[in-house]
Design a protein around this motif. Structure first.
Motif, PDB file in Angstrom:
ATOM      1  N   LEU A   8       2.100  -3.881   0.780  1.00  0.00           N
ATOM      2  CA  LEU A   8       2.063  -3.294   2.130  1.00  0.00           C
ATOM      3  C   LEU A   8       3.466  -3.172   2.706  1.00  0.00           C
ATOM      4  O   LEU A   8       3.792  -2.173   3.363  1.00  0.00           O
ATOM      5  CB  LEU A   8       1.167  -4.127   3.046  1.00  0.00           C
ATOM      6  N   MET A   9       4.310  -4.160   2.448  1.00  0.00           N
ATOM      7  CA  MET A   9       5.683  -4.113   2.945  1.00  0.00           C
ATOM      8  C   MET A   9       6.446  -2.954   2.286  1.00  0.00           C
ATOM      9  O   MET A   9       7.176  -2.219   2.952  1.00  0.00           O
ATOM     10  CB  MET A   9       6.393  -5.439   2.686  1.00  0.00           C
ATOM     11  N   GLU A  12       5.292   0.254   3.758  1.00  0.00           N
ATOM     12  CA  GLU A  12       5.843   0.393   5.110  1.00  0.00           C
ATOM     13  C   GLU A  12       7.292   0.886   5.052  1.00  0.00           C
ATOM     14  O   GLU A  12       7.707   1.719   5.858  1.00  0.00           O
ATOM     15  CB  GLU A  12       5.746  -0.944   5.853  1.00  0.00           C
ATOM     16  N   ARG A  13       8.031   0.387   4.084  1.00  0.00           N
ATOM     17  CA  ARG A  13       9.422   0.847   3.899  1.00  0.00           C
ATOM     18  C   ARG A  13       9.462   2.333   3.556  1.00  0.00           C
ATOM     19  O   ARG A  13      10.302   3.076   4.055  1.00  0.00           O
ATOM     20  CB  ARG A  13      10.107   0.054   2.797  1.00  0.00           C
ATOM     21  N   PHE A  15       7.203   4.483   4.323  1.00  0.00           N
ATOM     22  CA  PHE A  15       6.801   5.157   5.562  1.00  0.00           C
ATOM     23  C   PHE A  15       8.010   5.330   6.485  1.00  0.00           C
ATOM     24  O   PHE A  15       8.227   6.412   7.059  1.00  0.00           O
ATOM     25  CB  PHE A  15       5.731   4.329   6.283  1.00  0.00           C
ATOM     26  N   LYS A  52      -3.376   2.054   3.531  1.00  0.00           N
ATOM     27  CA  LYS A  52      -1.996   2.352   3.928  1.00  0.00           C
ATOM     28  C   LYS A  52      -1.471   3.570   3.167  1.00  0.00           C
ATOM     29  O   LYS A  52      -0.769   4.416   3.734  1.00  0.00           O
ATOM     30  CB  LYS A  52      -1.105   1.127   3.670  1.00  0.00           C
TER      31      LYS A  52
END
Length: 157
Positions: A8-9, A12-13, A15, A52
């Protein structure tokens, strides 16, 4: 659970990188680097990761819809599409971006990729065959066919 948090991290990066791309060139660079690996995350066992990825792909779709000059990593997507270990979910989303990215390429590059697309058709669903054939049929007259038999065999497999 740590694996899901890491994935997920990373998503997110990606994104953030997509969101911070201001020019077409920056967006194209981010997509060429991250789109194929992000699509592979669709096969994740974690529901949160898949959710995500879907959010990210919706964002990508919005961005590329408005920018027809942005190139997608068609060759990398073709390689990923041909991977026999890819899940049907990954393959179905990969073909969406192939259909979107292929027409954006220069005609010469499209004609160059026709043999690769033809080789990718083996053992694929009929809907995929229809989609890919519609992309390449107008280009068949532009494909450079070698006269040497060895090269011809390599061209069409």
């Amino acid at each position: 659970m740590a694996g899901q948090a890491d994935e997920l991290m990373l998503l997110e990066r990606v994104f953030l990188r997509l969101g911070s791309a201001e020019t077409d060139e920056q967006l194209q660079n981010v997509l060429c680097k991250f789109l194929p690996p992000v699509l592979l995350k669709l096969s994740s066992q974690q529901e949160g990761v898949r959710k995500k990825v879907m959010e990210l792909l919706i964002h990508v779709n919005r961005r590329i819809k408005m920018r027809p000059v942005v190139q997608l990593p068609v060759e990398a997507l073709l390689t990923q599409y041909q991977d026999p270990s890819a899940t049907s979910f990954v393959t179905n989303f990969t073909i969406i971006y192939l259909k979107s990215g292929f027409p954006r390429l220069p005609v010469e590059k499209q004609a160059e990729l026709v043999p690769t697309v033809l080789n990718a058709l083996e053992n694929k669903p009929m809907s995929h065959l229809d989609s890919l054939l519609l992309l390449i049929i107008p280009l068949l007259g532009k494909v450079k066919v070698p006269t040497e038999p060895e090269k011809l065999v390599n061209l069409l497999g």
